[in-house]
Scaffold this motif. Structure first.
Motif, mmCIF file in Angstrom:
data_model
loop_
_atom_site.group_PDB
_atom_site.id
_atom_site.type_symbol
_atom_site.label_atom_id
_atom_site.label_comp_id
_atom_site.label_asym_id
_atom_site.label_seq_id
_atom_site.Cartn_x
_atom_site.Cartn_y
_atom_site.Cartn_z
ATOM 1 N N ARG A 197 0.832 -1.203 0.000
ATOM 2 C CA ARG A 197 0.000 0.000 0.000
ATOM 3 C C ARG A 197 0.868 1.255 0.000
ATOM 4 O O ARG A 197 0.585 2.231 -0.674
ATOM 5 C CB ARG A 197 -0.918 -0.010 1.217
ATOM 6 N N ARG A 198 1.955 1.211 0.780
ATOM 7 C CA ARG A 198 2.864 2.347 0.834
ATOM 8 C C ARG A 198 3.455 2.627 -0.543
ATOM 9 O O ARG A 198 3.487 3.772 -1.009
ATOM 10 C CB ARG A 198 3.978 2.059 1.838
ATOM 11 N N ASP A 199 3.923 1.575 -1.220
ATOM 12 C CA ASP A 199 4.565 1.757 -2.523
ATOM 13 C C ASP A 199 3.577 2.268 -3.563
ATOM 14 O O ASP A 199 3.925 3.111 -4.408
ATOM 15 C CB ASP A 199 5.184 0.435 -2.986
ATOM 16 N N ALA A 200 2.342 1.782 -3.514
ATOM 17 C CA ALA A 200 1.322 2.247 -4.464
ATOM 18 C C ALA A 200 1.019 3.722 -4.251
ATOM 19 O O ALA A 200 0.872 4.491 -5.217
ATOM 20 C CB ALA A 200 0.055 1.410 -4.309
ATOM 21 N N ALA A 201 0.939 4.146 -2.975
ATOM 22 C CA ALA A 201 0.670 5.552 -2.662
ATOM 23 C C ALA A 201 1.827 6.433 -3.120
ATOM 24 O O ALA A 201 1.622 7.518 -3.677
ATOM 25 C CB ALA A 201 0.428 5.715 -1.167
ATOM 26 N N ARG A 202 3.045 5.975 -2.908
ATOM 27 C CA ARG A 202 4.214 6.755 -3.327
ATOM 28 C C ARG A 202 4.276 6.887 -4.850
ATOM 29 O O ARG A 202 4.670 7.929 -5.378
ATOM 30 C CB ARG A 202 5.492 6.114 -2.799
ATOM 31 N N GLN A 203 3.862 5.844 -5.541
ATOM 32 C CA GLN A 203 3.846 5.912 -6.998
ATOM 33 C C GLN A 203 2.850 6.968 -7.475
ATOM 34 O O GLN A 203 3.138 7.734 -8.401
ATOM 35 C CB GLN A 203 3.503 4.538 -7.586
ATOM 36 N N ARG A 204 1.678 7.011 -6.845
ATOM 37 C CA ARG A 204 0.690 8.027 -7.218
ATOM 38 C C ARG A 204 1.227 9.434 -6.957
ATOM 39 O O ARG A 204 1.084 10.334 -7.784
ATOM 40 C CB ARG A 204 -0.609 7.830 -6.433
ATOM 41 N N LEU A 205 1.850 9.619 -5.799
ATOM 42 C CA LEU A 205 2.372 10.933 -5.450
ATOM 43 C C LEU A 205 3.547 11.341 -6.315
ATOM 44 O O LEU A 205 3.915 12.522 -6.357
ATOM 45 C CB LEU A 205 2.769 10.947 -3.967
ATOM 46 N N GLY A 206 4.137 10.380 -7.020
ATOM 47 C CA GLY A 206 5.235 10.685 -7.919
ATOM 48 C C GLY A 206 4.841 11.590 -9.073
ATOM 49 O O GLY A 206 5.705 12.134 -9.765
ATOM 50 N N GLN A 207 3.542 11.776 -9.299
ATOM 51 C CA GLN A 207 3.063 12.684 -10.347
ATOM 52 C C GLN A 207 3.298 14.148 -9.985
ATOM 53 O O GLN A 207 3.266 15.015 -10.848
ATOM 54 C CB GLN A 207 1.560 12.496 -10.564
ATOM 55 N N LEU A 208 3.492 14.413 -8.707
ATOM 56 C CA LEU A 208 3.558 15.796 -8.232
ATOM 57 C C LEU A 208 4.951 16.388 -8.396
ATOM 58 O O LEU A 208 5.954 15.674 -8.388
ATOM 59 C CB LEU A 208 3.165 15.856 -6.756
ATOM 60 N N THR A 209 4.996 17.702 -8.520
ATOM 61 C CA THR A 209 6.276 18.391 -8.523
ATOM 62 C C THR A 209 6.843 18.397 -7.105
ATOM 63 O O THR A 209 6.131 18.103 -6.132
ATOM 64 C CB THR A 209 6.120 19.848 -8.985
ATOM 65 N N GLU A 210 8.111 18.751 -6.978
ATOM 66 C CA GLU A 210 8.740 18.787 -5.655
ATOM 67 C C GLU A 210 8.022 19.773 -4.732
ATOM 68 O O GLU A 210 7.817 19.492 -3.559
ATOM 69 C CB GLU A 210 10.215 19.178 -5.807
ATOM 70 N N ARG A 211 7.627 20.912 -5.280
ATOM 71 C CA ARG A 211 6.937 21.926 -4.474
ATOM 72 C C ARG A 211 5.559 21.435 -4.047
ATOM 73 O O ARG A 211 5.138 21.619 -2.903
ATOM 74 C CB ARG A 211 6.811 23.221 -5.274
ATOM 75 N N GLU A 212 4.836 20.815 -4.987
ATOM 76 C CA GLU A 212 3.515 20.285 -4.651
ATOM 77 C C GLU A 212 3.623 19.227 -3.561
ATOM 78 O O GLU A 212 2.818 19.197 -2.632
ATOM 79 C CB GLU A 212 2.846 19.697 -5.897
ATOM 80 N N LEU A 213 4.624 18.371 -3.671
ATOM 81 C CA LEU A 213 4.805 17.321 -2.682
ATOM 82 C C LEU A 213 5.135 17.906 -1.314
ATOM 83 O O LEU A 213 4.653 17.407 -0.284
ATOM 84 C CB LEU A 213 5.916 16.368 -3.124
ATOM 85 N N GLU A 214 5.917 18.958 -1.295
ATOM 86 C CA GLU A 214 6.249 19.629 -0.034
ATOM 87 C C GLU A 214 4.981 20.146 0.646
ATOM 88 O O GLU A 214 4.788 19.984 1.862
ATOM 89 C CB GLU A 214 7.213 20.782 -0.310
ATOM 90 N N ILE A 215 4.106 20.735 -0.139
ATOM 91 C CA ILE A 215 2.857 21.279 0.405
ATOM 92 C C ILE A 215 1.910 20.154 0.813
ATOM 93 O O ILE A 215 1.247 20.220 1.859
ATOM 94 C CB ILE A 215 2.207 22.214 -0.632
ATOM 95 N N VAL A 216 1.862 19.110 0.000
ATOM 96 C CA VAL A 216 0.991 17.979 0.293
ATOM 97 C C VAL A 216 1.371 17.318 1.621
ATOM 98 O O VAL A 216 0.508 16.861 2.373
ATOM 99 C CB VAL A 216 1.030 16.973 -0.876
#
Length: 213
Positions: A142-161
């Motif tokens: 589940r962790r790996d699947a979630a990380r793969q989805r979040l991989g779509q985001l830019t570094e800045r978006e991920l920081e905010i998320v």
């Protein structure tokens, strides 16, 4: 004025909720429904800001109706006598932004409606504890699947998320990351669109699933 639709199969419960909510400042009950199908019809007709939705009802129950209600733009608070993990997970993944027990004190119920109407999440304390515990029990798949989805985001978006995952609002994130609130809001909106999520609660769940905190 915050417009509320009350949905419960028991007339006495609906009446009690109406009395509680209409006694609170800035809240008004614009309608009632006895099941999920009625809730959807009344939501489309009345356009409430918040739908207070019972989980278990004959016919179309709250969990089934929640995604369609969320799709109308209404903010959904699930209300139940049961604080079972299954209900919490299904409700939040369906797009609900609140989950309260029916023994919630009147003042807290009114505060929850205001909180959700303002765009924030509201979970009963016992529900929050159990939800956090369940995150800790999830496995690597589940962790790996979630990380793969979040991989779509830019570094800045991920920081905010990540900050959304910590439960911070836009203003708090803006102060912490030294940017404007409007910029934070824009990044959150883009992240939700990219990930095809309905709201910040679902975004926070994904962050927790990915174990990014």
């Amino acid at each position: 004025m915050i417009r509320v639709l009350v949905v419960d199969d028991e007339h006495l419960v609906r009446s009690g909720l109406r009395l509680i909510l209409e006694a609170a400042p800035e809240l008004t009950v614009v309608g009632e429904a006895a099941d999920g199908a009625g809730a959807l019809a009344e939501t489309r007709r009345l356009r409430p800001d918040v739908v207070l939705l019972d989980v278990r009802m004959p016919g179309t129950d709250g969990l089934t109706a929640a995604p369609e209600l969320v799709a109308t733009g209404a903010k959904v608070i699930m209300l139940t006598t049961f604080d079972q993990d299954e209900y919490v997970h299904r409700a939040l993944r369906a797009g609900a932004v609140g989950f309260l027990l029916k023994d919630t004190p009147p003042r807290d119920l009114a505060a929850a409606v205001r909180t959700v109407a303002a765009g924030n999440a509201m979970l009963a304390p016992t529900v929050t504890r159990r939800l956090i515990d369940s995150f800790a029990e999830r496995g690597p798949a589940r962790r790996d699947a979630a990380r793969q989805r979040l991989g779509q985001l830019t570094e800045r978006e991920l920081e905010i998320v990540r900050e959304v995952g910590r439960g911070l609002g836009n203003a708090e994130i803006a102060r912490r990351l030294t940017m404007s609130e409007a910029t934070v809001k824009a990044h959150v909106s883009r992240a939700l669109a990219k990930l095809q999520l309905a709201n910040r609660v679902q975004l926070a769940i994904l962050v927790h699933d990915a174990d990014l905190l």
